[in-house]
Write a protein that holds these residues in place. Sequence first.
Motif, PDB file in Angstrom:
ATOM      1  N   SER A  38       0.809  -1.209   0.000  1.00  0.00           N
ATOM      2  CA  SER A  38       0.000   0.000   0.000  1.00  0.00           C
ATOM      3  C   SER A  38       0.845   1.263   0.000  1.00  0.00           C
ATOM      4  N   ASN A  39       0.230   2.352  -0.491  1.00  0.00           N
ATOM      5  CA  ASN A  39       0.831   3.666  -0.275  1.00  0.00           C
ATOM      6  C   ASN A  39       0.737   3.987   1.209  1.00  0.00           C
ATOM      7  N   ALA A 149      -4.519   1.201  -2.315  1.00  0.00           N
ATOM      8  CA  ALA A 149      -4.416   2.661  -2.250  1.00  0.00           C
ATOM      9  C   ALA A 149      -5.279   3.172  -1.103  1.00  0.00           C
ATOM     10  N   ILE A 151      -7.010   6.273   0.673  1.00  0.00           N
ATOM     11  CA  ILE A 151      -7.527   7.538   0.176  1.00  0.00           C
ATOM     12  C   ILE A 151      -7.955   8.440   1.341  1.00  0.00           C
ATOM     13  N   SER A 207      -4.414   5.057  -6.741  1.00  0.00           N
ATOM     14  CA  SER A 207      -4.516   6.201  -5.820  1.00  0.00           C
ATOM     15  C   SER A 207      -4.681   7.536  -6.527  1.00  0.00           C
ATOM     16  N   GLN A 209      -2.201   9.406  -7.225  1.00  0.00           N
ATOM     17  CA  GLN A 209      -1.163  10.285  -6.687  1.00  0.00           C
ATOM     18  C   GLN A 209      -0.140  10.674  -7.752  1.00  0.00           C
ATOM     19  N   SER A 244      -5.865   7.483 -13.653  1.00  0.00           N
ATOM     20  CA  SER A 244      -6.217   7.109 -12.290  1.00  0.00           C
ATOM     21  C   SER A 244      -7.442   6.224 -12.253  1.00  0.00           C
ATOM     22  N   GLN A 246      -8.729   5.722  -9.174  1.00  0.00           N
ATOM     23  CA  GLN A 246      -9.232   6.072  -7.848  1.00  0.00           C
ATOM     24  C   GLN A 246     -10.727   6.385  -7.897  1.00  0.00           C
TER      25      GLN A 246
END
Length: 282
Positions: A38-39, A149, A151, A207, A209, A244, A246
Amino acid sequence: MFYRFMKATLGTILRVFYQPWIRGADAVPASGGAILASNHLAVIDSFFLPLMLPREVVFLGKSDYVEGTGLRGRFVAWFMRGVGLIPVDRSGGAASEAALNAGLARLRDGGLFGIYPEGTRSPDGRLYRGKTGVARLALESGVPVVPVAMIGTNIAQPIGTRIPRLKRIGVVIGEPMDFSRYAGMQNDRFVLRAITDEIMYEIMRLSGQEYVDMYAATAKARLAAGKSASSQADAPGGRSAPESAQADDPVATTGASGGDAEPAQPDEDETTNPDTSKEGPA
């Protein structure tokens, strides 16, 4: 037992106040070992990720958590051991190798093992270069890597904030990644880097990002010195930035409730031992 107790108590409180959401929970294998990569945006990443999954997740964590003194320190150490924290010595060397070996043993026993390839929390919400320990674990264990990810956790808990703000938290989970084509190549640093970049690319896609081709620990040091933390690369491996995936709106919630400790991913010297730790999360 203690882990399940915390999922039923602290997890319920977190669900009520933060109303977390998850997308892609079905991608996590229902059984067998898997690495959740994971981030890392905030300390509470390690609470909300296990909260949203029915299976138990164990993380690496700073050894400081189990070495505290005094009433508060002993309580924290008791809590962290109870939720299954695998302590990692940030001084590096054999101690850090032992922590990764403990994670490897859990994977071989069919458990879920959470790891943050960036090695420390992002200082500014961007995604930083991954460290190759996650790739080595994947090759040595033979289990899939599930990209994750987190959030909004950095908005709920900016660096330096002890009590998170009431901000809705999200978790986006991608499809498991199979690296069996690289079996037996865990000592090839170029292979380890390629695998790590592939994992980070997928985390970036999930994510949304911005990517920085620099280790997060290096970026923190540069920012502390008043320097810029920027890079020329748009995505891991020098590729173009992905579209993305996300989710802006919460979709579904699933799993049980619980909490865990802030993890730390061992640092590495990619020219020698890619899994030797020299620093942990800050």
